[in-house]
Design an enzyme around this catalytic site. Structure first.
Site, PDB file in Angstrom:
ATOM      1  N   GLU A   1       0.835  -1.208   0.000  1.00  0.00           N
ATOM      2  CA  GLU A   1       0.000   0.000   0.000  1.00  0.00           C
ATOM      3  C   GLU A   1       0.867   1.255   0.000  1.00  0.00           C
ATOM      4  O   GLU A   1       0.653   2.173   0.793  1.00  0.00           O
ATOM      5  CB  GLU A   1      -0.933   0.005   1.215  1.00  0.00           C
ATOM      6  CG  GLU A   1      -1.975  -1.087   1.186  1.00  0.00           C
ATOM      7  CD  GLU A   1      -3.012  -0.945   2.306  1.00  0.00           C
ATOM      8  OE1 GLU A   1      -2.743  -0.228   3.276  1.00  0.00           O
ATOM      9  OE2 GLU A   1      -4.087  -1.548   2.185  1.00  0.00           O
TER      10      GLU A   1
ATOM     11  N   GLU B   1      -6.633  -7.660  -0.298  1.00  0.00           N
ATOM     12  CA  GLU B   1      -7.018  -7.691   1.118  1.00  0.00           C
ATOM     13  C   GLU B   1      -8.486  -7.325   1.189  1.00  0.00           C
ATOM     14  O   GLU B   1      -8.845  -6.169   0.944  1.00  0.00           O
ATOM     15  CB  GLU B   1      -6.221  -6.671   1.946  1.00  0.00           C
ATOM     16  CG  GLU B   1      -4.802  -7.063   2.239  1.00  0.00           C
ATOM     17  CD  GLU B   1      -4.096  -6.039   3.118  1.00  0.00           C
ATOM     18  OE1 GLU B   1      -4.774  -5.339   3.911  1.00  0.00           O
ATOM     19  OE2 GLU B   1      -2.867  -5.924   2.994  1.00  0.00           O
TER      20      GLU B   1
HETATM   21  C1  GLA Z   1      -4.024  -2.488   5.277  1.00  0.00           C
HETATM   22  C2  GLA Z   1      -2.677  -3.169   5.406  1.00  0.00           C
HETATM   23  C3  GLA Z   1      -2.743  -4.402   6.270  1.00  0.00           C
HETATM   24  C4  GLA Z   1      -3.571  -4.161   7.510  1.00  0.00           C
HETATM   25  C5  GLA Z   1      -4.951  -3.699   7.098  1.00  0.00           C
HETATM   26  C6  GLA Z   1      -5.872  -3.416   8.263  1.00  0.00           C
HETATM   27  O1  GLA Z   1      -4.716  -2.972   4.262  1.00  0.00           O
HETATM   28  O2  GLA Z   1      -2.137  -3.496   4.157  1.00  0.00           O
HETATM   29  O3  GLA Z   1      -1.451  -4.776   6.614  1.00  0.00           O
HETATM   30  O4  GLA Z   1      -2.950  -3.197   8.266  1.00  0.00           O
HETATM   31  O5  GLA Z   1      -4.852  -2.501   6.412  1.00  0.00           O
HETATM   32  O6  GLA Z   1      -5.995  -4.479   9.091  1.00  0.00           O
END
Ligand code: GLA
Ligand code: CA
Length: 785
Positions: free
Chosen positions: A196, A273
């Site tokens: 991210e 995710e």
């Molecule tokens: C983001 C991150 C993950 C985690 C989620 C929330 O997507 O990439 O590592 O922190 O948020 O749980």
């Protein structure tokens, strides 16, 4: 034999070299399929992944190996398989493997190659996400604390020292896992580059550097991808990587993929995710997400041929000191990472699991295997922690330092640190003692007497002395580090006291510094004794006997704040404020006969007793007056205030901007919401950003919600601070019955010069509660309340 292999290898390499420039893969930088044996090929094809040439939908279960005791790995893998998943998705946690620079450890609970092989044994594929930054509510987002020993280090940039360390780490990962790539007979299908990154910065050169290091580590014949949010994936998107996006339960699937489809019409779509639940912070309500909504989201993706990874499918436990924190406002994570995921913290089937399994069965041709039986569970009758010693009686040799320095400078990564000095002259009651800054929870003592407790979450960094103190008074400041920030710009989060301590106008000097790390070698040497009565910060020791072992949940409701070790295993942090009141104690760490427990309680217990329960308590907040930002009877008065700008936003959600007619200075921001697009006038905002004169968003690190006329906290955590927690999936919402106008007031911490306000609506279908007409106020002095 050898010669044959060599020739085959050379031909393969030659084929690869010839094929590479005219690769038929969608992305130029991914391996040429020609180079990989046809029976072991995984690649992005047109609109779908291809596994050995056939369309393949990735149904991945995100689990984290350090959050599951190693003897339970296979059980959890079987749980994921029985749920209907075909892949496991795992981060690699850099700081777990390189606790000291250049000393890599991939054994025991860190044996990632074994984890992958276990998955392969059960016919499951693996997606690897080696970071180096992983977020994951994990201490410093997975980066090692010792990076912070270097002054001025710029993490997640092309800082040469950072890159050098990353390169060595990735190489070590490659040594473990590159042989397990699918093409080479293993089960690893894809590898992620960074994490991210668009939510952190815009710096393609950096993402490219990480990509190159991932390849140089040996991940040459798997699909490399980068994951981001739908609002940020273009910032750093590299042409030769697959792009995937992340979002949570409830999000509008078509809306989320709209921009990605437009940018990459031929690419397979994947939600890398899909958040099944959410994580818990100390002092905040336990988070849950609706099971039916989650299952509907997965159904919508499967119906569209979209691959997904369910984050988390099994969250497990953030044992020891590995929990991270969010900022702003600083807020540390609980030890349980249950996440309201389909597989509970202790590996149990939940109603969410059953619902999802029923759905996934419909998308699987063969009947799904039964889930394995849960691990046996036991209770432990109440026992007393019979031995104790005050923290002040069990100090190591001090280090001497003229100035205050953070914990890292003294070579300590985690735990508690004591700064001690004696007052050079007498001081009067009412004088201010200021600590710049407390990271994260401090207790100040004068000659052993508690003067104050300071909590970084509440920005408590100073207090007035309650009484006169004579010259020579011993001043002790005991600071507990509670997890380094794992998200956003504040990941440069040094612990202890970061800069200085002042008493009135004078900076205090000449410190003795005592490191109290959480390593068991140190903890076990504290030597608590029987028959001693202690108050305040202390080490407690005790034991219990077992005839049969099994999983249990240690009940910490009688204790204050600290950490627990059982038979040498650090279970995690506890804090009476909750919402978590028990610590998961896996049966595989227990033995028949005597089991030894040590507790560090920095506050002190009400009663030094423990017991094991057969169920966790994850949702009991205690002593929290209110998490709302409106005191009883308080009303905002905007009469006579002049808005900087008025705006009418367009329907359709997403980020929208209200421009100011002229750049405006101020420290206090008020957003007045006059109407919303919602037929019931519901109001919600996911994120707010002020734009500076350079057109870029201003830092929100010092923002603090001062007022919100209405906040929905009965069914969630929709408080006003959620508009600047940097998370697009969390939001402020007014209570369902509260009508417009609404107002949010934020203290920006410093005076800024802004040219506009950006507003992000909720990510759910139809952007519920989206703001329509609004007024923005920005001024130097606080608003009248
Ligand atoms: C983001 C991150 C993950 C985690 C989620 C929330 O997507 O990439 O590592 O922190 O948020 O749980
Ligand atoms: Ca948010």
């Amino acid at each position: 034999m050898k010669c044959c292999t060599l020739i085959r290898g050379m031909m393969l390499l030659l084929g690869w070299l010839i094929a590479f420039p005219m690769s038929s893969s969608v992305f130029a930088g991914n391996p040429a399929p020609e180079a990989i044996p046809p029976a072991r090929r995984f690649e992005p094809g047109k609109g779908t992944f291809l596994l050995n040439g056939k369309p393949f939908v990735v149904k991945a279960a995100e689990v984290h190996y350090p959050r599951i005791p190693e003897p339970y790995w296979e059980h959890r893998i079987l749980m994921c398989k029985a749920l209907g998943m075909n892949t496991l998705c795992l981060y690699i946690f850099w700081n777990y493997h390189e606790r000291e620079p250049r000393k890599f450890d991939f054994t025991g609970n860190g044996d990632i190659a074994r984890f992958c092989r276990l998955a392969q044994k059960h016919g499951m594929y693996v997606i690897v996400r080696p970071g180096p930054y992983v977020c994951a509510e994990w201490e410093m987002g997975g980066l090692p604390w010792w990076l912070l020993r270097k002054d001025g280090i710029r993490l997640r940039t092309n800082d040469p020292y950072y890159l050098e360390c990353v390169g060595l780490f990735l190489k070590a990962v490659g040594k473990e896992l590159a042989p397990l790539q699918f093409s080479r007979g293993g089960n690893i299908l894809m590898v992620q580059v960074e994490n991210e990154y668009g939510a952190y910065a815009t710096d393609k050169a950096h993402v490219a550097a990480i990509r190159d290091m991932v390849r140089a580590a040996g991940f040459t014949d798997v699909t490399l991808f980068q994951c981001d949010w739908s609002s940020t994936f273009k910032r750093n998107g590299l042409d030769d990587l697959l792009w995937t996006i992340n979002f949570g339960t409830g999000a509008d699937i078509d809306g989320q993929f709209k921009n990605l489809r437009a940018a990459r019409p031929d690419s397979p779509m994947m939600c890398s995710e899909f958040w099944s639940g959410w994580f818990d912070h100390w002092g905040r309500k336990h988070e849950t997400r609706n099971a039916d909504t989650m299952v509907r989201g997965i159904r919508d993706m499967l119906d569209r041929g979209i691959s997904f990874s369910l984050y988390m499918t099994h969250g497990g436990t953030t044992f020891g000191w590995w929990g991270g924190a969010n900022n702003p406002a600083y807020s540390a994570m609980c030890s349980s990472y249950d996440y309201d995921a389909p597989i509970s913290e202790a590996g149990w089937v939940t109603p969410k699991y059953e619902k999802l399994r029923a759905l996934l069965q419909k998308y699987t041709s063969a009947p799904l295997p039964d889930p394995p039986a849960p691990m046996p569970i036991i209770t432990i009758p109440e026992f007393r922690m019979a031995r104790a010693v005050s923290v002040f009686e069990a100090l190591p040799e001090p280090k001497v330092s003229q100035d205050i320095q953070p914990m890292e400078t003294f070579g300590q990564g985690w735990g508690t640190i004591l700064y001690s000095t004696s007052l050079p002259h007498a001081v009067k009651a009412g004088e201010t003692l200021a600590i710049d800054e407390v990271h994260d929870w401090a207790q100040v003592f004068a000659d052993g007497k508690l003067l104050a407790r300071l909590d970084r979450r509440k920005k408590e960094f100073s207090f007035k002395l309650p009484s006169d103190l004579p010259a020579g008074t011993r001043l002790d400041i005991l600071v507990e580090a509670m997890g380094r920030v794992n998200f956003g710009g504040s990941i440069h989060d040094r612990k202890g006291i970061t800069k200085k301590v002042t008493l009135g106008a004078e900076e205090l000097k000449n410190w003795q510094v005592y490191n109290l790390p959480p390593d068991y070698a140190f903890v076990a040497a504290t030597k608590a004794k029987e028959g001693i009565s202690v108050v305040g910060p202390a080490w407690w020791a005790g034991s219990f006997d077992l005839e049969t072992t099994g999983d249990t949940f240690l009940d910490l409701r009688d204790w204050g704040k600290g950490m627990v070790w059982v038979n040498g295993h650090a279970l995690g942090r506890f804090w009476e404020i909750g919402p978590q009141q028990t610590l998961f104690l896996p049966g595989c760490w227990l033995k028949k006969g005597r089991n030894e427990v040590i507790v560090l309680d920095l506050k002190g217990p009400r009663e030094p007793v423990l017991r094991g329960l057969d169920k966790p308590i994850l949702d009991q907040l205690r002593g929290i007056v209110s998490d709302k930002h409106r005191k009883p009877g308080q009303t905002l008065c905007l009469q006579g205030e002049k808005p900087v700008a008025e705006g009418t936003l367009a329907t359709g959600g997403g980020w929208q901007k209200v421009d100011f007619p002229t750049p405006t200075e101020g420290r206090y921001l008020c957003l007045e919401i006059c109407s919303t697009f919602d037929p019931n006038q519901a109001a919600a905002i996911a994120e707010l950003e002020l734009i500076g004169t350079d057109g870029k968003p201003l830092s929100r690190e010092n923002w603090r919600a001062v007022y919100a006329d209405s906040e929905e906290t009965r069914s969630g955590n929709a408080t006003a601070d959620k508009v600047y927690d940097l998370q697009e999936s969390t939001f402020w919402a007014a209570e369902p019955k509260a009508k417009c106008p609404h107002a949010l007031v934020i203290d920006l911490g410093t005076t800024v010069r802004a040219t506009g306000l950006r507003i992000l609506s909720r990510a759910e279908k139809g952007a519920p509660g989206q703001v329509k007409d609004c007024r923005v106020y920005l001024k130097a002095s606080p608003f009248r309340l």
